[in-house]
Each structure stands twice: as C-alpha cells, then as structure tokens.
Motif scaffolding. Structure first.
Motif, PDB file in Angstrom:
ATOM      1  N   LYS A 231       0.843  -1.202   0.000  1.00  0.00           N
ATOM      2  CA  LYS A 231       0.000   0.000   0.000  1.00  0.00           C
ATOM      3  C   LYS A 231       0.876   1.249   0.000  1.00  0.00           C
ATOM      4  CE  LYS A 231      -3.025  -2.217   3.284  1.00  0.00           C
ATOM      5  NZ  LYS A 231      -1.926  -2.759   4.054  1.00  0.00           N
ATOM      6  N   ILE A 232       0.412   2.249  -0.732  1.00  0.00           N
ATOM      7  CA  ILE A 232       1.113   3.533  -0.685  1.00  0.00           C
ATOM      8  C   ILE A 232       0.107   4.659  -0.447  1.00  0.00           C
ATOM      9  CG2 ILE A 232       3.106   2.922  -2.123  1.00  0.00           C
ATOM     10  CD1 ILE A 232       1.677   4.298  -4.483  1.00  0.00           C
ATOM     11  N   LEU A 233       0.623   5.728   0.136  1.00  0.00           N
ATOM     12  CA  LEU A 233      -0.147   6.971   0.244  1.00  0.00           C
ATOM     13  C   LEU A 233       0.513   7.916  -0.755  1.00  0.00           C
ATOM     14  CD1 LEU A 233      -2.207   8.862   1.514  1.00  0.00           C
ATOM     15  CD2 LEU A 233      -0.611   9.302   3.366  1.00  0.00           C
ATOM     16  N   TYR A 234      -0.175   8.131  -1.885  1.00  0.00           N
ATOM     17  CA  TYR A 234       0.411   8.885  -2.971  1.00  0.00           C
ATOM     18  C   TYR A 234      -0.483  10.074  -3.302  1.00  0.00           C
ATOM     19  CZ  TYR A 234       2.207   9.971  -7.658  1.00  0.00           C
ATOM     20  OH  TYR A 234       2.727  10.606  -8.750  1.00  0.00           O
ATOM     21  N   ASN A 235       0.066  11.256  -3.205  1.00  0.00           N
ATOM     22  CA  ASN A 235      -0.678  12.463  -3.586  1.00  0.00           C
ATOM     23  C   ASN A 235      -2.042  12.534  -2.884  1.00  0.00           C
ATOM     24  OD1 ASN A 235      -0.722  14.839  -4.932  1.00  0.00           O
ATOM     25  ND2 ASN A 235      -1.245  13.988  -6.932  1.00  0.00           N
ATOM     26  N   GLY A 236      -2.039  12.143  -1.622  1.00  0.00           N
ATOM     27  CA  GLY A 236      -3.256  12.288  -0.824  1.00  0.00           C
ATOM     28  C   GLY A 236      -4.232  11.124  -0.915  1.00  0.00           C
ATOM     29  N   LYS A 237      -3.897  10.119  -1.734  1.00  0.00           N
ATOM     30  CA  LYS A 237      -4.805   8.978  -1.845  1.00  0.00           C
ATOM     31  C   LYS A 237      -4.059   7.671  -1.574  1.00  0.00           C
ATOM     32  CE  LYS A 237      -7.998  11.046  -5.143  1.00  0.00           C
ATOM     33  NZ  LYS A 237      -8.387  11.126  -6.559  1.00  0.00           N
ATOM     34  N   TYR A 238      -4.831   6.696  -1.107  1.00  0.00           N
ATOM     35  CA  TYR A 238      -4.243   5.385  -0.831  1.00  0.00           C
ATOM     36  C   TYR A 238      -4.429   4.465  -2.034  1.00  0.00           C
ATOM     37  CZ  TYR A 238      -3.737   6.520   4.100  1.00  0.00           C
ATOM     38  OH  TYR A 238      -3.356   7.084   5.286  1.00  0.00           O
ATOM     39  N   TYR A 239      -3.375   3.717  -2.326  1.00  0.00           N
ATOM     40  CA  TYR A 239      -3.439   2.733  -3.419  1.00  0.00           C
ATOM     41  C   TYR A 239      -2.826   1.431  -2.936  1.00  0.00           C
ATOM     42  CZ  TYR A 239      -4.163   6.916  -6.292  1.00  0.00           C
ATOM     43  OH  TYR A 239      -4.645   8.088  -6.801  1.00  0.00           O
ATOM     44  N   ILE A 240      -3.279   0.343  -3.547  1.00  0.00           N
ATOM     45  CA  ILE A 240      -2.706  -0.966  -3.233  1.00  0.00           C
ATOM     46  C   ILE A 240      -2.276  -1.610  -4.544  1.00  0.00           C
ATOM     47  CG2 ILE A 240      -5.002  -2.093  -3.270  1.00  0.00           C
ATOM     48  CD1 ILE A 240      -3.879  -3.902  -0.987  1.00  0.00           C
ATOM     49  N   SER A 241      -1.129  -2.295  -4.502  1.00  0.00           N
ATOM     50  CA  SER A 241      -0.661  -2.939  -5.731  1.00  0.00           C
ATOM     51  C   SER A 241      -1.373  -4.276  -5.889  1.00  0.00           C
ATOM     52  CB  SER A 241       0.853  -3.157  -5.689  1.00  0.00           C
ATOM     53  OG  SER A 241       1.176  -4.068  -4.668  1.00  0.00           O
ATOM     54  N   ILE A 242      -1.899  -4.517  -7.087  1.00  0.00           N
ATOM     55  CA  ILE A 242      -2.571  -5.793  -7.330  1.00  0.00           C
ATOM     56  C   ILE A 242      -1.725  -6.676  -8.243  1.00  0.00           C
ATOM     57  CG2 ILE A 242      -4.889  -4.877  -6.960  1.00  0.00           C
ATOM     58  CD1 ILE A 242      -5.219  -4.905 -10.047  1.00  0.00           C
ATOM     59  N   GLU A 243      -0.556  -6.173  -8.609  1.00  0.00           N
ATOM     60  CA  GLU A 243       0.387  -7.002  -9.354  1.00  0.00           C
ATOM     61  C   GLU A 243       1.746  -6.793  -8.720  1.00  0.00           C
ATOM     62  OE1 GLU A 243       0.328  -5.888 -13.490  1.00  0.00           O
ATOM     63  OE2 GLU A 243      -1.859  -5.944 -13.523  1.00  0.00           O
ATOM     64  N   LYS A 244       2.637  -7.789  -8.921  1.00  0.00           N
ATOM     65  CA  LYS A 244       4.001  -7.606  -8.414  1.00  0.00           C
ATOM     66  C   LYS A 244       4.608  -6.420  -9.165  1.00  0.00           C
ATOM     67  CE  LYS A 244       7.905 -10.459  -7.003  1.00  0.00           C
ATOM     68  NZ  LYS A 244       8.731  -9.293  -6.796  1.00  0.00           N
TER      69      LYS A 244
END
Ligand SMILES: [Zn+2]
Length: 262
Positions: A231-244
């Motif tokens: 998971k990352i917090l990028y530019n104010g939003k959270y994202y999760i990686s669904i691929e390696k």
C-alpha cells in the motif's frame, strides 16, 4: 554596655538552620510550580496543534497523521509547540484530541475550568458513532459504508467491480477482515477465501508514504518492497498494488499496477 557588632557563631548557626528548614518546605513547592507550568504549557501547545490539525484534516482530502502533518509544510510552524517535559504527542482520532505521553489528555472537563474547549469536548464525546467507525487496515481511512460492502461469513455477494472493498464479519458482528477486488468478478458464498485470485486481503501493513509525485518518488519510497498488496499513500490517496511491481512502478491512475483504496 558592651557594643555587639555582627553575629555570634551561635546566631549564624540558628539563622542557617532556619533557612534550611524553610528550604525544606519551599524547594518542593518550587518544583511543583515548575511541573504545573510545564503542564500548562503542554496543554496550551496541545490545544494549538489540536485546533490546527483537526481543521486541516477536516478540509483536506488527504489522510495525514499528526506526525506527518507536523513534518509537512502545512504543519511545520507547529514544530516548536512541544511538550516542555519531553512528552510525545499523538492524536486520538476517536475523540479528536492531542494526547501527551506524559501529561495525557486535557483535564478541563474534570476541573470544570476549561472555557475554550469545554464545549468542544462535550460535542465530541457525545458522538459515539464516530468513535466506533473502523479504519481500513493499513490506512487512516474510515470505512465508508457507501463504498464498502459489509457481509457476514457465508453470505452471497454477487457481482463486484475492481477496487470494491468487502468487510467480512462473523455472526456476532466482529470484523474478521477487509478484502479488495482485483478484477471484476462474481462472488458467491464468501468466507474470506481469496484463492480465486480475484480478491486481495487488506493487511495491517501500513501504507508507505510517498513524498512528492512521479515515478522516481514512488521508486524511492518503495525501496525493495514490491510485492502484491503493497500500500502507498500517494498524492493524498491510498493505493494498493494488485500485481508484483517491477523495476519501474507505474504511477497510480495509469496502468494496472495500482488500485485506489477508498
Ligand atoms: Zn506534556
């Protein structure tokens, strides 16, 4: 009459003894004053930070911890507002209060003397709903039931789209976990199995804060953490990686590596 000048030794000893006895009473109370002053300063500083951080949180889309806020451009002017006794400040989300590791939380409500924050305390304390809203694991995001599907173990879910978050509960309403949908799919009776590969469990691993934007900023923040579910917090939003993630991780919003958590 004999004219006596100055003190005799006995008189001096008596004076010193009296001073000594006085000091026994006064020194601890001076120390007490210092402690009270530190406590009052700490409380004033907590109020300043609390007001500014709470306000910033309310108007900002970005989820930011107190620590991140103080270390950001927006909050750096409060870096000097510290606990004079060396306490560490944390933010109690449930009550919207800054808490000092030494002096704790505000005591206005007990003393009944707080004027400026007394009212605020009451309204915040009497909002039980806010204090029970769970967070999406690894983020500072409150679970938003407008987006999140909440199911009891064994329930049918049906068709779900990419990025859909599913909350799984047991019969007693205890939360068992959170899952995010990687690819649009149909889910029948759901019990937390993610073997189909369409779902990813949201672990408690905290999101990695990416400072700045762009591919290099992401690369720097990730280091060698490139597994699925990062998971990352990028530019104010959270994202999760669904691929390696490969050597050049994509920028969220472009490509297929990242799915927003919301
Ligand atoms: Zn303190």
């Amino acid at each position: 009459m004999k004219n006596k000048k100055g003190f005799t030794l006995i008189e001096l000893i008596v004076v010193i003894a009296i001073l000594g006895i006085l000091a026994l009473f006064l020194v601890p109370s001076f120390l007490g004053y210092t402690k009270d002053a530190q406590k009052a300063t700490c409380e004033a500083n907590r109020h300043i930070i609390e007001r500014s951080y709470t306000f910033y949180k309310a108007k900002s889309v970005e989820e930011i911890t107190l620590n991140e806020y103080i270390n950001s451009d927006n909050g750096k002017e409060y870096q000097g507002s510290k606990c004079p006794a060396g306490g560490v400040y944390t933010y109690d989300d449930a009550n919207g209060k800054v808490i000092c590791s030494i002096h704790g939380e505000d005591e206005d409500k007990n003393e009944g003397t707080g004027e400026e924050s007394g009212d605020g305390d009451k309204s915040e304390d009497s909002d039980p709903e806010e204090s029970t809203t769970p967070k999406i694991p690894g983020t500072e995001l409150d679970v938003n039931y407008e987006n999140v599907i909440s199911v009891v173990k064994g329930e049918n879910i049906g068709q779900v789209g990419k990025g859909q978050i599913i909350e799984l509960k047991d019969n007693e309403n205890n939360i068992l976990g959170y899952y995010i949908v990687k690819y649009p799919t149909h889910i029948g009776s759901f019990s937390g199995q993610t073997s189909s590969g369409d779902l990813l469990e949201l672990t408690k691993d905290p999101a990695i804060n990416v400072f700045g934007t762009g591919s290099n900023a992401i690369k720097d923040a990730l280091g060698d953490r490139r597994s699925i579910g990062t998971k990352i917090l990028y530019n104010g939003k959270y994202y999760i990686s669904i691929e390696k993630l490969d050597e050049n991780p994509q920028i969220p919003g472009n490509g297929t590596h990242w799915v927003e958590i919301k």
